[in-house]
Design a protein around this motif. Sequence first.
Motif: not given
Length: 337
Positions: A210-211, A240, A274, A277, A279, A288-292
């Motif tokens: 996603k994103g 997505d 952010g 993601t 998922s 889920s994992w999101t970039n920082t």
Amino acid sequence: MRFKNILFAAAAAMALTACQSDDEQQGFVSQFPEDGVMRFTTNLVDPAAALTRASITGNDLNQQGQQLQVKVVNDASATYSYFTTLTYNGTEWLPQTTMLWQNDQQAITVTAAYKQGKTFTDDEFTGITDLTVAADQSSQAKLNAQDLLTMPTKNINPATEQTLLQGGKLVINFYHALSKLDVTLDLASEFYKATPKLNNAADITEFTIKGTNAIYNFQPMQTANENYGTVEVTASTVADILAYQSTFTAATEENQHSRATYEAIIVPQQIAAGALTVSFKVGTRSFSWTNTQAITLEQGKHYTLPLTVGYNTVTAPARAFTASNWEDGNGSNLATE
């Protein structure tokens, strides 16, 4: 006597230079076809040696019925300028009508593009076309359909060309114009020990990236660099993407970690911290994992994101993303995570 020696030395140097020039001429073999007919072949470095199939390969391209578009411009003659579709007949690429060289000296420019299910027009070659990567990339066929191959405008002089004119054929030297992302999952032993065991490919569901922006402008004849036509992402088109599970290795009693790889083709772009993601579900458990940190996806690059999945967590290494040229697979770390 000294003056005579100087003359002898000069004459010897001139003779050596002449011999070298003759040798160079003798070493050059013209690639120009004797009958003056313009023929084509394609080249895409086959990534079969890589860990993943990497979407379109050279073998996929050379399949009966596949089509690509090519534009040939001869500045000296509109008669010997062409825009056409090439079709692979199982043996060779054939244009819609016979194409001829003007002669063995007149230079031309050649531009080409390929995308499954898309027939580019002449206007789209000289201008801009809007394209979209699909949200559903959940099978090999659906993944392949997103791949865009491009050869930006190349100058070819038939009197001297050796790389893009071989065996009397023009070489359409394709590169992947978008970005590819592989996400690998390493599932901890808790899944193997669960009751019932979660140790099948089908136990991982709803894997979604996603994103990322999905719509882009493609300008085949505007060269982004030596390998690519220009691709520019269109803002505010976030999608997505349902990714393709390309591999799954079940856990065993000796090695209780199962592993899966998911693949997607993504438009080259900058992704803010952010915004991205990943998922998915394992059984009924959601992860889920999101970039920082911000990420930059470049044309023709193949990115890998390894995720470790515990029974209650999903984590990535400190430097999560690695990148390689799409064509080979020699990776190098990117400081993105």
